[in-house]
Scaffold this active site. Structure first.
Site, PDB file in Angstrom:
ATOM      1  N   HIS A  79     -10.912 -22.919   5.598  1.00 22.58           N
ATOM      2  CA  HIS A  79      -9.609 -22.380   5.171  1.00 22.58           C
ATOM      3  C   HIS A  79      -9.805 -21.725   3.809  1.00 22.58           C
ATOM      4  O   HIS A  79      -9.618 -22.350   2.763  1.00 22.58           O
ATOM      5  CB  HIS A  79      -8.562 -23.500   5.095  1.00 22.58           C
ATOM      6  CG  HIS A  79      -7.168 -22.998   4.853  1.00 22.58           C
ATOM      7  ND1 HIS A  79      -6.121 -23.278   5.705  1.00 22.58           N
ATOM      8  CD2 HIS A  79      -6.648 -22.226   3.870  1.00 22.58           C
ATOM      9  CE1 HIS A  79      -5.016 -22.712   5.241  1.00 22.58           C
ATOM     10  NE2 HIS A  79      -5.318 -22.064   4.120  1.00 22.58           N
TER      11      HIS A  79
ATOM     12  N   HIS B 261      -9.031 -17.820   1.898  1.00 29.97           N
ATOM     13  CA  HIS B 261      -8.426 -16.497   1.988  1.00 29.97           C
ATOM     14  C   HIS B 261      -9.268 -15.479   1.242  1.00 29.97           C
ATOM     15  O   HIS B 261      -9.570 -15.663   0.060  1.00 29.97           O
ATOM     16  CB  HIS B 261      -7.017 -16.520   1.406  1.00 29.97           C
ATOM     17  CG  HIS B 261      -6.037 -17.315   2.216  1.00 29.97           C
ATOM     18  ND1 HIS B 261      -5.225 -16.740   3.170  1.00 29.97           N
ATOM     19  CD2 HIS B 261      -5.738 -18.637   2.225  1.00 29.97           C
ATOM     20  CE1 HIS B 261      -4.467 -17.676   3.729  1.00 29.97           C
ATOM     21  NE2 HIS B 261      -4.763 -18.840   3.171  1.00 29.97           N
TER      22      HIS B 261
ATOM     23  N   HIS C  52      -0.549 -22.045   9.134  1.00 30.17           N
ATOM     24  CA  HIS C  52      -0.077 -22.696   7.916  1.00 30.17           C
ATOM     25  C   HIS C  52       1.225 -23.409   8.274  1.00 30.17           C
ATOM     26  O   HIS C  52       2.214 -22.759   8.653  1.00 30.17           O
ATOM     27  CB  HIS C  52       0.204 -21.664   6.828  1.00 30.17           C
ATOM     28  CG  HIS C  52      -1.015 -21.088   6.183  1.00 30.17           C
ATOM     29  ND1 HIS C  52      -1.925 -20.313   6.857  1.00 30.17           N
ATOM     30  CD2 HIS C  52      -1.457 -21.178   4.895  1.00 30.17           C
ATOM     31  CE1 HIS C  52      -2.885 -19.948   6.017  1.00 30.17           C
ATOM     32  NE2 HIS C  52      -2.625 -20.459   4.814  1.00 30.17           N
TER      33      HIS C  52
ATOM     34  N   GLU D 296       3.306 -27.132   4.801  1.00 26.86           N
ATOM     35  CA  GLU D 296       2.845 -26.933   3.415  1.00 26.86           C
ATOM     36  C   GLU D 296       4.039 -27.091   2.474  1.00 26.86           C
ATOM     37  O   GLU D 296       4.112 -28.037   1.696  1.00 26.86           O
ATOM     38  CB  GLU D 296       2.205 -25.554   3.263  1.00 26.86           C
ATOM     39  CG  GLU D 296       1.598 -25.314   1.894  1.00 26.86           C
ATOM     40  CD  GLU D 296       0.953 -23.943   1.766  1.00 26.86           C
ATOM     41  OE1 GLU D 296       0.311 -23.713   0.733  1.00 26.86           O
ATOM     42  OE2 GLU D 296       1.106 -23.097   2.679  1.00 26.86           O
TER      43      GLU D 296
ATOM     44  N   ASP E  65      -9.022 -22.842  -0.032  1.00 25.01           N
ATOM     45  CA  ASP E  65      -7.813 -22.028   0.069  1.00 25.01           C
ATOM     46  C   ASP E  65      -8.020 -20.701  -0.643  1.00 25.01           C
ATOM     47  O   ASP E  65      -8.170 -19.671  -0.006  1.00 25.01           O
ATOM     48  CB  ASP E  65      -6.587 -22.768  -0.468  1.00 25.01           C
ATOM     49  CG  ASP E  65      -5.277 -22.197   0.069  1.00 25.01           C
ATOM     50  OD1 ASP E  65      -5.321 -21.371   0.998  1.00 25.01           O
ATOM     51  OD2 ASP E  65      -4.209 -22.596  -0.432  1.00 25.01           O
TER      52      ASP E  65
END
Length: 356
Positions: free
Chosen positions: A20, A22, A205, A208, A286
């Site tokens: 995970h 980005h 997602h 969260e 992340d």
């Protein structure tokens, strides 16, 4: 349970996976400045010292919406084929340098069209950069294409079709990202049906900033094979048990959750409870730049602040490889190699301690 304390260097030496991460949240500061100069992009600051506090979110961040503002800067310099090749290569290079062996990079191609690129050009550029890093460093990578909650379901369908087109050509999954509130998972059901009908893995997602209802929709309406974050899953014990019973992996990102105020203190993070329940928790970065972290830093926090032992950290590392979106036979080979390597490292540590 071992009481031996790991150093950060020990953790850096461990083989790891990051499933995970980005792309647009993981640039180097220097690269942003160089790309901005090359492509004539106006930035809010023009030195590393002044730009850093703008793109790296600190503990004073108020919520996820504020956290996401930093992407305005990174996306501004990711609008050409060459810039995407470079950014993808450097992310894989940085990851390989801390012994990440497998990484799934996620991004939304629709956010990179401001200077006339087509969706296919965006995907090809990222795949080219990752392939260059694979050849140079031996890291294995895959791409997850993201739908974004604030775009229309029709645009999400376009991205789902793009995912199908690149199946078996570097793209390994589909995701839905962005702020959950006001954009429920069920609105994007058609996109996920397109992906799943083509036998492609998906993650969302969910849980969260919004409650467990988001996780419920991700699993039961969109067919999620993994859950991104899933922190607020803890509010629904029955759903926790369902996720556990069905071995649905949780892509947990500790420092990011703290910055976006999903949890107030690291002691409040549910990863310890989830792990103790036997859930398949994984640890990920992340956004390496925006959160100012590395995967080794994330494991270091588990070890130092949540008292995860060496044995527990190794088990979570194995969970990451088990949760990879790769064919089963390849996964078995990969996992068996990682398990053997972790055992040999443990033996080596024991031998070192005897010598001293």
């Amino acid at each position: 349970m071992s009481k031996h304390k790991l150093s950060l260097k020990d953790i850096q030496r461990l083989p790891k996976s990051d499933i995970h991460v980005h792309l647009d949240g993981s640039l180097r500061i220097e690269t942003i400045l160089e790309l901005a100069e090359k492509d004539k992009v106006r930035l809010p600051a023009h030195t590393p010292e002044k730009l850093r506090p703008i793109v790296q979110v600190g503990s004073d961040c108020k919520n996820l919406v504020e956290y996401l503002k930093a992407f305005d800067v990174t996306l501004a310099v990711m609008q050409t084929y060459e810039s995407l090749v470079r950014v993808a290569f450097e992310l894989a290079e940085d990851s390989a340098n801390e012994n990440i062996r497998y990484m799934e990079v996620r991004y939304s191609p629709i956010l990179h069209l401001r200077k006339g690129m087509h969706l296919t050009g965006v995907v090809s550029a990222v795949l080219e950069g990752l392939e260059l890093a694979e050849r140079k460093y031996g890291i294995k990578t895959g791409v997850i294409i993201c739908g974004i909650r604030h775009i229309s379901p029709e645009e999400a369908n376009r991205l789902a079709a793009l995912t199908v087109a690149y199946k078996n050509h570097g793209v390994v999954g589909f995701d839905l990202a962005g702020a959950e509130e006001s954009f429920p998972d069920k609105k994007y059901k058609d996109a996920f049906e397109r992906v799943s009908s083509n036998n492609i893995n998906c993650t969302l997602h969910a849980g969260e900033t919004y409650g467990p209802k988001s996780v419920h929709q991700a699993i039961h309406i969109c067919g999620a094979h993994r859950i991104g974050h899933g922190v607020r899953l803890i509010e629904d014990g029955e759903l926790v048990n369902y996720v556990n019973d069905h071995r649905i992996p949780l892509e947990m990102c500790i420092s990011s959750n703290l910055q976006s105020k999903v949890v107030k203190r690291i002691e409040d993070h549910p990863i310890r409870l989830f792990y103790d329940l036997g859930m398949r928790v994984t640890v990920n970065t992340d956004n390496r730049l925006i959160t100012n972290t590395t995967l080794s830093d994330e494991y270091w926090r588990l070890h130092q602040e949540l008292d995860f032992s060496i044995e527990e950290i190794k088990e979570i590392i194995i969970n990451g490889f088990k949760s990879a979106f790769i064919p089963y036979a390849q996964k078995c080979h990969l996992v068996s190699g990682i398990v053997a390597e972790l055992k040999s490292l443990e033996h080596g540590s024991a031998e070192t301690k005897k010598e001293h």
